[in-house]
Design an enzyme around this catalytic site. Structure first.
Site, PDB file in Angstrom:
ATOM      1  N   ASP A 122      65.186 -33.040  -2.002  1.00 62.63           N
ATOM      2  CA  ASP A 122      65.283 -34.568  -1.957  1.00 62.63           C
ATOM      3  C   ASP A 122      66.955 -36.047  -1.736  1.00 62.63           C
ATOM      4  OD1 ASP A 122      63.030 -34.255  -1.481  1.00 62.63           O
ATOM      5  OD2 ASP A 122      61.544 -35.362  -2.363  1.00 62.63           O
ATOM      6  N   CYS A 164      60.138 -36.750  -7.892  1.00 59.36           N
ATOM      7  CA  CYS A 164      59.804 -35.167  -6.795  1.00 59.36           C
ATOM      8  C   CYS A 164      60.218 -33.710  -7.200  1.00 59.36           C
ATOM      9  CB  CYS A 164      60.617 -35.601  -5.559  1.00 59.36           C
ATOM     10  SG  CYS A 164      59.831 -37.428  -4.283  1.00 59.36           S
ATOM     11  N   LYS A 190      59.417 -32.550   3.830  1.00 58.53           N
ATOM     12  CA  LYS A 190      57.526 -32.923   3.475  1.00 58.53           C
ATOM     13  C   LYS A 190      57.639 -33.774   3.423  1.00 58.53           C
ATOM     14  CE  LYS A 190      60.393 -33.291  -1.418  1.00 58.53           C
ATOM     15  NZ  LYS A 190      59.679 -34.818  -1.414  1.00 58.53           N
TER      16      LYS A 190
END
Ligand code: TIU
Length: 244
Positions: A33, A171, A138
């Site tokens: 990310d 995350c 995701k």
């Protein structure tokens, strides 16, 4: 299985709570990310009330790690958190969280917040995926939830993960926990993962390697770079990097 990447390349990387043993032929780098929405002003991270500047220190070491992983021919996986434009994959509970006036799906300076295809959803230029590298989209915090990541890693014979990205306690942590339950061994790299909160970063890393490595290991990227440059059994080191 489409296969392990060549002959065995066992390495031992300094780590906590004890050295991380892995076979580079079965190891992937996962970069979580590293998107404008988390690292740059005007994105989701800032709208949540965070100082995005806290994440900047991760960029250079992660870039060096990416380049070394490319040269060593590791499987490289980038992930992006985000949603379909119709937000069908975004639970209303996630959208409501934080009581934001501008939140997921709303228009921000980099387009709609955390929506696929928008400028803010893209990975930052410094760490842009090279052609052929895997990008996993995701909808959740963990990289395994509602993605084909587990199958992809199995297809490539991967058993170990080098973990970079943001944020350490959200995350990255969720992904390490998911990976651990699926029998992947994870080495989180303290200089390549980052949090908006130094306290939560430290706590997140401590939780990973506590209790004998309950979720995995914690190391740092210079030790990984040394391992990646180790000569291979055929006497070669790493292939030259082709600019992508
Ligand atoms: N808020 C926060 O720290 N992180 C996230 O929402 N997503 C990720 O960590 N990628």
């Amino acid at each position: 299985m489409t296969g392990v990447r060549g002959a065995e390349r066992p390495v031992e990387i300094p780590a906590q709570p004890y050295p991380f043993d892995c076979d580079l032929a079965r190891t992937a780098l996962i970069v979580i990310d590293m998107q404008r929405d988390f690292l740059e002003p005007g994105g989701f991270g800032e709208l949540l009330g965070n100082d995005v500047g806290q994440l900047a220190r991760t960029i250079s070491p992660t870039r060096r790690l990416l380049e070394a992983a490319r040269a060593a021919q590791l499987l490289i996986v980038h992930t992006r958190e985000g949603h379909r434009p119709d937000l069908r994959d975004c639970p209303p509970t996630k959208r409501a969280r934080g009581r934001l006036t501008t939140g997921i799906g709303d228009e921000g300076p980099n387009g709609r917040i955390l929506v696929r295809g928008q400028r803010g959803h893209a990975i930052i230029d410094e760490l842009a995926p090279a052609p052929g590298e895997v990008v996993v989209d995701k909808p959740g915090k963990g990289a395994f939830y509602a993605t084909g990541l587990q199958e992809l890693l199995h297809d490539h014979g991967v058993t170990s993960l080098l973990v970079a990205g943001v944020t350490t306690e959200v995350c990255v942590h969720t992904t390490v926990r998911e990976a651990n339950d699926r029998a992947f061994e994870c080495l989180a790299l303290e200089d390549c993962v980052g949090s908006y909160s130094p306290e939560l970063h430290d706590a997140g890393l401590a939780m990973i390697c506590a209790q004998g490595g309950i979720f995995g290991w914690v190391g740092s990227s210079p030790d990984v770079l040394s391992a990646l440059r180790k000569p291979q059994p055929d006497g070669s080191t790493t292939r030259p990097v082709v600019p992508g």
